[in-house]
Each structure stands twice: as structure tokens, then as C-alpha cells.
Design a protein around this motif. Structure first.
Motif, PDB file in Angstrom:
ATOM      1  N   VAL A 288       0.910  -1.103  -0.156  1.00 47.60           N
ATOM      2  CA  VAL A 288       0.086   0.063   0.058  1.00 47.60           C
ATOM      3  C   VAL A 288       0.981   1.223  -0.020  1.00 47.60           C
ATOM      4  O   VAL A 288       0.448   2.089  -0.717  1.00 47.60           O
ATOM      5  N   ALA A 289       1.866   1.369   0.842  1.00 45.91           N
ATOM      6  CA  ALA A 289       2.602   2.354   0.986  1.00 45.91           C
ATOM      7  C   ALA A 289       3.250   2.832  -0.562  1.00 45.91           C
ATOM      8  O   ALA A 289       3.546   3.613  -0.778  1.00 45.91           O
ATOM      9  N   GLY A 311     -15.649   3.787  -5.104  1.00 45.89           N
ATOM     10  CA  GLY A 311     -16.543   5.064  -4.889  1.00 45.89           C
ATOM     11  C   GLY A 311     -16.955   5.127  -3.469  1.00 45.89           C
ATOM     12  O   GLY A 311     -18.464   5.462  -3.407  1.00 45.89           O
ATOM     13  N   GLY A 312     -16.233   5.475  -2.488  1.00 46.75           N
ATOM     14  CA  GLY A 312     -16.630   5.819  -1.281  1.00 46.75           C
ATOM     15  C   GLY A 312     -15.558   5.369  -0.027  1.00 46.75           C
ATOM     16  O   GLY A 312     -14.739   4.573  -0.579  1.00 46.75           O
ATOM     17  N   PRO A 313     -15.589   6.173   1.010  1.00 41.71           N
ATOM     18  CA  PRO A 313     -14.483   5.627   1.927  1.00 41.71           C
ATOM     19  C   PRO A 313     -14.667   4.333   2.476  1.00 41.71           C
ATOM     20  O   PRO A 313     -15.739   3.972   2.676  1.00 41.71           O
ATOM     21  N   GLY A 319      -9.014  -2.965   6.408  1.00 42.91           N
ATOM     22  CA  GLY A 319      -7.804  -2.231   6.718  1.00 42.91           C
ATOM     23  C   GLY A 319      -7.216  -1.649   5.833  1.00 42.91           C
ATOM     24  O   GLY A 319      -6.077  -0.793   5.851  1.00 42.91           O
ATOM     25  N   VAL A 320      -7.479  -1.946   4.429  1.00 41.49           N
ATOM     26  CA  VAL A 320      -6.613  -1.336   3.409  1.00 41.49           C
ATOM     27  C   VAL A 320      -7.051   0.143   3.144  1.00 41.49           C
ATOM     28  O   VAL A 320      -5.915   0.785   2.965  1.00 41.49           O
ATOM     29  N   TYR A 321      -8.122   0.645   3.413  1.00 40.07           N
ATOM     30  CA  TYR A 321      -8.590   2.021   3.184  1.00 40.07           C
ATOM     31  C   TYR A 321      -7.751   2.787   4.345  1.00 40.07           C
ATOM     32  O   TYR A 321      -6.958   3.900   4.260  1.00 40.07           O
ATOM     33  N   ALA A 323      -4.668   1.975   5.986  1.00 42.61           N
ATOM     34  CA  ALA A 323      -3.537   1.915   5.693  1.00 42.61           C
ATOM     35  C   ALA A 323      -3.246   3.039   4.607  1.00 42.61           C
ATOM     36  O   ALA A 323      -2.061   3.709   4.701  1.00 42.61           O
ATOM     37  N   ILE A 324      -4.077   3.290   3.529  1.00 38.42           N
ATOM     38  CA  ILE A 324      -3.830   4.262   2.636  1.00 38.42           C
ATOM     39  C   ILE A 324      -3.621   5.772   3.401  1.00 38.42           C
ATOM     40  O   ILE A 324      -2.863   6.482   3.129  1.00 38.42           O
ATOM     41  N   THR A 325      -4.726   5.646   4.417  1.00 40.55           N
ATOM     42  CA  THR A 325      -4.900   6.946   4.938  1.00 40.55           C
ATOM     43  C   THR A 325      -3.726   7.151   5.921  1.00 40.55           C
ATOM     44  O   THR A 325      -3.093   8.371   5.969  1.00 40.55           O
ATOM     45  N   GLU A 326      -3.181   6.253   6.608  1.00 39.96           N
ATOM     46  CA  GLU A 326      -1.999   6.422   7.249  1.00 39.96           C
ATOM     47  C   GLU A 326      -0.624   6.764   6.599  1.00 39.96           C
ATOM     48  O   GLU A 326      -0.008   7.460   6.940  1.00 39.96           O
ATOM     49  N   GLU A 327      -0.585   6.141   5.531  1.00 35.87           N
ATOM     50  CA  GLU A 327       0.620   6.630   4.782  1.00 35.87           C
ATOM     51  C   GLU A 327       0.356   8.119   3.976  1.00 35.87           C
ATOM     52  O   GLU A 327       1.519   8.585   3.993  1.00 35.87           O
TER      53      GLU A 327
END
Length: 333
Positions: A288-289, A311-313, A319-321, A323-327
Motif C-alpha cells: 500500500v505504501a 466509490g466511497g471511503p 484495513g486497506v483504506y 493503511a492508505i490514510t496512514e501512509e
């Protein structure tokens, strides 16, 4: 520090954002299902299937099924369930939901909307399906695409009918929710190409959306965000003509950096982090990072919002979404 709303506006206008916009953060309001204003008494006249549950009919009479293990529901198009079996007889079977509901029908939905901090985020109304999707939901994708060629007059008439419904629906959404932003779904392509040629798209689809999005813009909506997680680079000039401010769902096959160079300032792009690459059972934080870093480095800080293309959060795999947010948070630091 800019609010999430302010930072997004600086990003899409070529201004001075103080950080990368983090996916759907500027459209998410607390307590709203899926992060946006979802649900209303008009669409609630029908039912939606639960994962692994029984098929259900929505307010249009379209039967949806959600088999166990699948990421979402989709219309059932066998001969017994297809709504439109003969496009020349669509008027006999296609009945739009009622939109002239009393004020008390809207009351249970209003507390969520009233709780939104409009200084921090956009009050974003979620609208789905779109005009093209409604056509193939009613009759199946194969019949739909064939009918564009074989019965264009009937398809024009059906699209006009769907558009008039959308305008009545939009009038009620504006009246009761007073949204700042519309997040509108309508998938216009596969991963390789648009479903319709640009010329056919211009003839059948563009006029409908100029009316729909024009109505929203004329009635207090600041932003139009359109979701199509597909290839649609060949349709971007038409998106601009329709009044779309942000195309959400632009997969990497669209060459998003090139689109930004060509059209930045007229439209912005939200995506370039493909579900197909990272939203899978064996996903890793490292994978993901790498995709997030690549997307940000390719596209820069103007006219681009790094985001999962769905098409949406959220994501299909837990956990994938996040992980993107964290990165993205890490890159911002």
C-alpha cells in the motif's frame, strides 16, 4: 492550518494547500453511513439486499442480489427479473419512484445532516446510480449497449425519463439537505475503455448531466464529484462540459499525471491508487505504501487527490483504506 474543506479547495484551484488531501476526508461527516449523506425517503421506498441474503427489489422494481463473498450487490438480469425486456415497450414497465413525499418523511434523516460542521467539511450528498447505470440496471448491459445502436430514439426517450426523475429527486435533496457537494456515481467504462464512444457519449449522456449538474450548481451546490472507477480519459472534455469539478475513481490506466498536465485547472482528479493492485486478500502495508508514494510523486499537489479508486471511503478488505490514510498522513508529516 487549513480546514479539510479549505485545503481541498486550495488543491483543486491551484492555490496553496498546506498538506495532501487525504482521500475522502473533506467529504466525510460523523454518523453518516459510508461517510456521506446517504439515505432518503425517496430511495427508501425500495429495499436493498444484505450480503449473503435474499435478493431484493429497489424503488424502481430492479432486483438486486448480493451473494456471499462478493464486494457488493448487482442487478439480476435473467429473463424472470429483467425489468425492460423490449426497449420499445419500456413505458409499460419503467416506473420512477415517487418524489413528492411529505416533510415528515424526511425528518428522520435530518439530524445527520444538521450535525455536519460545514466549516470543516462539505455536506456531501451521495447519489447513485447514475443515468447510464440506471439504463443497464433496467435491461442488462448487453441489451443496453445494443439498444444504443438499434433503438436510439427509445434510448433517448428513456434517458429523458430518467433525467426528469433525477431533477425531481435533486429538487428534494436540495430542499431538505442543502448539500455543499454532490458525490454522484455512474461508471462509464471498463479498465480498458469507455463503454460508449466519445461521440455516442456526447449524444446520449452529456445533455442529461448538463441538466442535472446544472440544476445542482444553480441551487447552492459548490462541488460536483463524479465517480467512475474506470478508464474514461477520452471523456474528460465532456466531464468538463457537464460541470464536474472532481473525477473520482480515475484508475492508473488513464495516465493521471498526463491528464493533470492537460486539464488541471478545469477539472481535478481523485484516485490513481487502484483497488485491483492493493485491495485484495494478501495485501500488505508495504505494498500500500509503495502505491501511495508512487501516486503522490507522479501527480503532485495541485488538481489531484490521492485516493482508493472505489466509490466511497472504505475497502473490500478490512484495513486497506486505513493503511492508505496512514501512509498519506506519514507523507504529510
Amino acid at each position: 492550518m487549513l480546514t479539510k474543506r479549505q485545503n481541498l479547495m486550495e488543491t483543486i484551484t491551484g492555490g496553496n494547500p498546506d498538506r495532501i488531501v487525504n482521500q475522502y476526508e473533506a467529504f466525510v461527516c460523523t454518523d453518516a453511513i459510508y461517510g456521506m449523506i446517504m439515505g432518503d425517503p425517496i430511495t427508501a421506498q425500495g429495499k436493498s439486499p444484505m450480503p449473503g441474503g435474499q435478493p431484493e427489489k429497489n424503488a424502481w422494481g430492479i432486483t438486486f442480489a448480493w451473494p456471499e463473498g462478493h464486494p457488493g450487490g448487482f442487478p439480476v438480469h435473467d429473463e424472470a427479473h429483467k425489468v425492460v425486456k423490449d426497449i420499445t415497450k419500456w413505458r409499460d414497465v419503467v416506473k420512477a419512484p415517487k418524489t413528492d413525499l411529505p416533510p415528515e418523511a424526511w425528518e428522520p434523516y435530518l439530524p445527520t445532516v444538521e450535525a455536519i460542521d460545514r466549516n470543516e467539511v462539505f455536506a456531501t450528498a451521495f447519489v447513485a446510480p447514475g443515468v447510464f447505470e440506471m439504463c443497464h440496471h433496467l435491461m442488462g448491459m448487453d441489451d443496453c449497449l445494443l439498444n444504443f445502436y438499434e433503438e436510439p430514439e427509445e434510448m433517448h426517450a428513456l434517458i429523458d425519463y430518467i433525467t426528469e426523475y433525477e431533477l425531481r429527486y435533486a429538487a428534494e435533496i436540495v430542499k431538505y439537505y442543502k448539500p455543499d457537494c454532490i458525490f454522484h456515481h455512474d461508471d462509464w467504462g471498463s479498465s480498458k475503455n469507455s463503454f460508449l464512444s466519445p461521440d455516442m457519449f456526447e449524444e446520449f449522456i452529456v445533455p442529461a448531466y448538463k441538466k442535472i449538474y446544472g440544476f445542482y450548481k444553480a441551487n447552492g451546490v459548490q462541488l460536483i464529484v463524479h465517480h467512475s472507477d474506470s478508464y474514461a480519459a477520452n471523456l474528460v472534455p465532456h466531464m468538463i462540459e457537464m460541470g464536474i469539478d472532481i473525477w473520482q475513481g480515475c484508475i492508473s490506466n488513464n495516465n493521471v499525471p498526463e491528464l493533470i498536465k492537460k486539464y488541471g485547472g478545469k477539472i481535478s482528479f481523485m484516485g490513481n491508487i487502484d483497488n485491483s493492485l492493493i485491495d485484495k486478500e494478501d495485501w500488505t502495508k508495504e505494498g500500500v505504501a509503495a502505491e501511495v508514494q508512487k501516486a503522490v510523486e507522479e501527480c503532485g499537489k495541485h488538481y489531484f487527490i490521492p485516493c482508493i479508486t472505489q466509490g466511497g471511503p472504505g475497502s473490500v478488505y478490512l484495513g486497506v483504506y486505513e493503511a492508505i490514510t496512514e501512509e498519506i498522513n506519514r507523507l504529510n508529516k
